[in-house]
Motif scaffolding. Structure first.
Motif, PDB file in Angstrom:
ATOM      1  N   GLN A 157      36.655 -25.929   0.513  1.00 36.85           N
ATOM      2  CA  GLN A 157      36.932 -24.615  -0.075  1.00 36.85           C
ATOM      3  C   GLN A 157      35.698 -24.082  -0.806  1.00 36.85           C
ATOM      4  OE1 GLN A 157      40.312 -25.879  -2.395  1.00 36.85           O
ATOM      5  NE2 GLN A 157      41.720 -24.709  -1.123  1.00 36.85           N
ATOM      6  N   ILE A 158      35.036 -24.969  -1.512  1.00 34.25           N
ATOM      7  CA  ILE A 158      33.838 -24.552  -2.250  1.00 34.25           C
ATOM      8  C   ILE A 158      32.758 -24.112  -1.286  1.00 34.25           C
ATOM      9  CG2 ILE A 158      31.984 -25.344  -3.764  1.00 34.25           C
ATOM     10  CD1 ILE A 158      34.074 -27.196  -5.101  1.00 34.25           C
ATOM     11  N   VAL A 159      32.526 -24.899  -0.237  1.00 35.70           N
ATOM     12  CA  VAL A 159      31.472 -24.555   0.736  1.00 35.70           C
ATOM     13  C   VAL A 159      31.827 -23.262   1.462  1.00 35.70           C
ATOM     14  CG1 VAL A 159      30.225 -25.303   2.801  1.00 35.70           C
ATOM     15  CG2 VAL A 159      30.705 -26.947   0.984  1.00 35.70           C
ATOM     16  N   GLN A 160      33.103 -23.059   1.725  1.00 35.02           N
ATOM     17  CA  GLN A 160      33.525 -21.802   2.361  1.00 35.02           C
ATOM     18  C   GLN A 160      33.197 -20.619   1.459  1.00 35.02           C
ATOM     19  OE1 GLN A 160      34.641 -21.650   5.574  1.00 35.02           O
ATOM     20  NE2 GLN A 160      34.378 -19.459   5.277  1.00 35.02           N
ATOM     21  N   ARG A 161      33.440 -20.779   0.165  1.00 34.48           N
ATOM     22  CA  ARG A 161      33.101 -19.703  -0.794  1.00 34.48           C
ATOM     23  C   ARG A 161      31.591 -19.490  -0.840  1.00 34.48           C
ATOM     24  NH1 ARG A 161      33.450 -14.885  -2.684  1.00 34.48           N
ATOM     25  NH2 ARG A 161      32.698 -14.681  -4.816  1.00 34.48           N
ATOM     26  N   VAL A 162      30.822 -20.568  -0.821  1.00 35.17           N
ATOM     27  CA  VAL A 162      29.356 -20.451  -0.791  1.00 35.17           C
ATOM     28  C   VAL A 162      28.937 -19.675   0.457  1.00 35.17           C
ATOM     29  CG1 VAL A 162      27.210 -21.765  -0.502  1.00 35.17           C
ATOM     30  CG2 VAL A 162      28.902 -22.500  -2.203  1.00 35.17           C
ATOM     31  N   ARG A 163      29.560 -19.983   1.576  1.00 39.25           N
ATOM     32  CA  ARG A 163      29.248 -19.296   2.829  1.00 39.25           C
ATOM     33  C   ARG A 163      29.524 -17.798   2.716  1.00 39.25           C
ATOM     34  NH1 ARG A 163      30.672 -17.762   7.872  1.00 39.25           N
ATOM     35  NH2 ARG A 163      29.433 -18.614   9.583  1.00 39.25           N
ATOM     36  N   GLU A 164      30.661 -17.444   2.104  1.00 39.61           N
ATOM     37  CA  GLU A 164      30.988 -16.023   1.900  1.00 39.61           C
ATOM     38  C   GLU A 164      29.912 -15.339   1.059  1.00 39.61           C
ATOM     39  OE1 GLU A 164      34.826 -15.838   0.044  1.00 39.61           O
ATOM     40  OE2 GLU A 164      35.832 -16.819   1.724  1.00 39.61           O
ATOM     41  N   LEU A 165      29.475 -16.013  -0.001  1.00 40.41           N
ATOM     42  CA  LEU A 165      28.434 -15.438  -0.866  1.00 40.41           C
ATOM     43  C   LEU A 165      27.121 -15.265  -0.118  1.00 40.41           C
ATOM     44  CD1 LEU A 165      29.254 -17.409  -4.126  1.00 40.41           C
ATOM     45  CD2 LEU A 165      29.478 -14.930  -3.793  1.00 40.41           C
ATOM     46  N   ILE A 166      26.801 -16.227   0.744  1.00 48.24           N
ATOM     47  CA  ILE A 166      25.573 -16.111   1.546  1.00 48.24           C
ATOM     48  C   ILE A 166      25.664 -14.894   2.462  1.00 48.24           C
ATOM     49  CG2 ILE A 166      24.201 -17.199   3.368  1.00 48.24           C
ATOM     50  CD1 ILE A 166      25.030 -19.924   2.107  1.00 48.24           C
ATOM     51  N   LEU A 167      26.812 -14.735   3.123  1.00 48.68           N
ATOM     52  CA  LEU A 167      26.975 -13.590   4.024  1.00 48.68           C
ATOM     53  C   LEU A 167      26.862 -12.274   3.259  1.00 48.68           C
ATOM     54  CD1 LEU A 167      29.840 -14.863   6.355  1.00 48.68           C
ATOM     55  CD2 LEU A 167      27.427 -14.529   6.935  1.00 48.68           C
ATOM     56  N   LEU A 204      29.775 -27.532   6.318  1.00 56.54           N
ATOM     57  CA  LEU A 204      31.165 -27.426   6.771  1.00 56.54           C
ATOM     58  C   LEU A 204      31.422 -28.339   7.971  1.00 56.54           C
ATOM     59  CD1 LEU A 204      31.869 -23.603   6.388  1.00 56.54           C
ATOM     60  CD2 LEU A 204      32.994 -25.472   5.163  1.00 56.54           C
ATOM     61  N   ALA A 205      30.466 -28.419   8.886  1.00 49.21           N
ATOM     62  CA  ALA A 205      30.608 -29.307  10.050  1.00 49.21           C
ATOM     63  C   ALA A 205      30.681 -30.765   9.603  1.00 49.21           C
ATOM     64  CB  ALA A 205      29.443 -29.098  11.020  1.00 49.21           C
ATOM     65  N   GLN A 206      29.827 -31.146   8.647  1.00 45.92           N
ATOM     66  CA  GLN A 206      29.838 -32.515   8.139  1.00 45.92           C
ATOM     67  C   GLN A 206      31.162 -32.832   7.436  1.00 45.92           C
ATOM     68  OE1 GLN A 206      26.465 -33.536   5.709  1.00 45.92           O
ATOM     69  NE2 GLN A 206      27.281 -35.526   5.161  1.00 45.92           N
ATOM     70  N   LEU A 207      31.666 -31.893   6.648  1.00 42.85           N
ATOM     71  CA  LEU A 207      32.942 -32.088   5.966  1.00 42.85           C
ATOM     72  C   LEU A 207      34.095 -32.215   6.966  1.00 42.85           C
ATOM     73  CD1 LEU A 207      32.470 -29.604   3.001  1.00 42.85           C
ATOM     74  CD2 LEU A 207      32.591 -32.099   2.849  1.00 42.85           C
ATOM     75  N   THR A 208      34.039 -31.439   8.026  1.00 41.76           N
ATOM     76  CA  THR A 208      35.069 -31.511   9.063  1.00 41.76           C
ATOM     77  C   THR A 208      35.044 -32.882   9.733  1.00 41.76           C
ATOM     78  OG1 THR A 208      34.967 -29.135   9.453  1.00 41.76           O
ATOM     79  CG2 THR A 208      35.909 -30.477  11.218  1.00 41.76           C
ATOM     80  N   VAL A 266      37.484 -38.313  10.509  1.00 41.45           N
ATOM     81  CA  VAL A 266      37.383 -39.772  10.399  1.00 41.45           C
ATOM     82  C   VAL A 266      38.398 -40.299   9.384  1.00 41.45           C
ATOM     83  CG1 VAL A 266      35.872 -41.654   9.621  1.00 41.45           C
ATOM     84  CG2 VAL A 266      34.984 -39.904  11.166  1.00 41.45           C
ATOM     85  N   ALA A 267      38.508 -39.625   8.252  1.00 42.50           N
ATOM     86  CA  ALA A 267      39.472 -40.052   7.225  1.00 42.50           C
ATOM     87  C   ALA A 267      40.899 -39.962   7.751  1.00 42.50           C
ATOM     88  CB  ALA A 267      39.308 -39.210   5.963  1.00 42.50           C
ATOM     89  N   ALA A 268      41.209 -38.905   8.488  1.00 44.26           N
ATOM     90  CA  ALA A 268      42.554 -38.747   9.046  1.00 44.26           C
ATOM     91  C   ALA A 268      42.847 -39.840  10.068  1.00 44.26           C
ATOM     92  CB  ALA A 268      42.709 -37.365   9.682  1.00 44.26           C
ATOM     93  N   ALA A 269      41.849 -40.184  10.890  1.00 44.81           N
ATOM     94  CA  ALA A 269      42.040 -41.251  11.881  1.00 44.81           C
ATOM     95  C   ALA A 269      42.293 -42.588  11.184  1.00 44.81           C
ATOM     96  CB  ALA A 269      40.814 -41.354  12.792  1.00 44.81           C
ATOM     97  N   LYS A 270      41.539 -42.863  10.129  1.00 48.40           N
ATOM     98  CA  LYS A 270      41.753 -44.106   9.371  1.00 48.40           C
ATOM     99  C   LYS A 270      43.126 -44.107   8.722  1.00 48.40           C
ATOM    100  CE  LYS A 270      36.938 -45.181   8.322  1.00 48.40           C
ATOM    101  NZ  LYS A 270      35.927 -45.298   7.257  1.00 48.40           N
TER     102      LYS A 270
END
Length: 163
Positions: free
Chosen positions: A12-22, A93-97, A102-106
């Motif tokens: 969520q934070i990175v998404q907000r950062v992305r919005e600010l960049i745009l 965002l790609a790294q977080l995804t 991986v966490a969901a699979a575990k």
């Protein structure tokens, strides 16, 4: 205004950062406007670092070194390079995804393992109950057999006595 600063999860934070960049890449914004947006970005990045420091469960770090630095978000500077900054947010965002997948699979693997153990324990208890029931039935049968044998012997002894 600083909408979204209460976002707590890194995506969520990175998404907000992305919005600010745009927003910062708009030619309408002045250098002063970009400075204000950079301040909000810096605050959001500090929030990621703070989450990483204080997110613990059972005295173990949950975030696993997930800082703004490790996500390469500290390279974002919308004052100097408002157009190139988006690549850092997209990569984060790609790294977080990937981490989430991986966490969901575990988590799924652990859940299946726990369910398997639960089924095993239920089946084991049912088997023990059946064995116990069978042992009880055998014991009752043996006792009944013993009673019949004793009655038979008593009857034979009674018939064998002279009158």
């Amino acid at each position: 205004g600083p909408r979204g600063t209460s976002a707590t999860s890194p995506p969520q934070i990175v998404q907000r950062v992305r919005e600010l960049i745009l927003q910062s890449s708009s030619p309408i914004l002045s250098a002063e406007d970009r400075e204000i947006q950079q301040q909000e970005i810096d605050q959001l990045l500090d929030q990621i670092d703070q989450n990483a420091r204080f997110s613990q469960f059972n005295k173990k770090q949950i975030m696993g070194g997930l800082t703004a630095e490790s996500l390469e978000l500290r390279n974002i500077n919308v004052i100097r390079d408002p157009y190139g900054a988006i690549q850092y947010a997209d990569a984060a965002l790609a790294q977080l995804t990937r981490r989430r997948v991986v966490a969901a699979a575990k988590d799924n693997a652990l859940t299946f393992k726990i369910q398997g153990q639960s089924y095993y324990l239920v089946n084991m208890a049912a088997s023990m109950s059946r064995i116990s029931d069978q042992d009880m039935a055998e014991a009752m049968s043996e006792m009944q057999k013993g009673n019949v044998m004793m009655q038979t012997q008593t009857g034979v002894l009674m018939m064998a006595q002279p009158r």
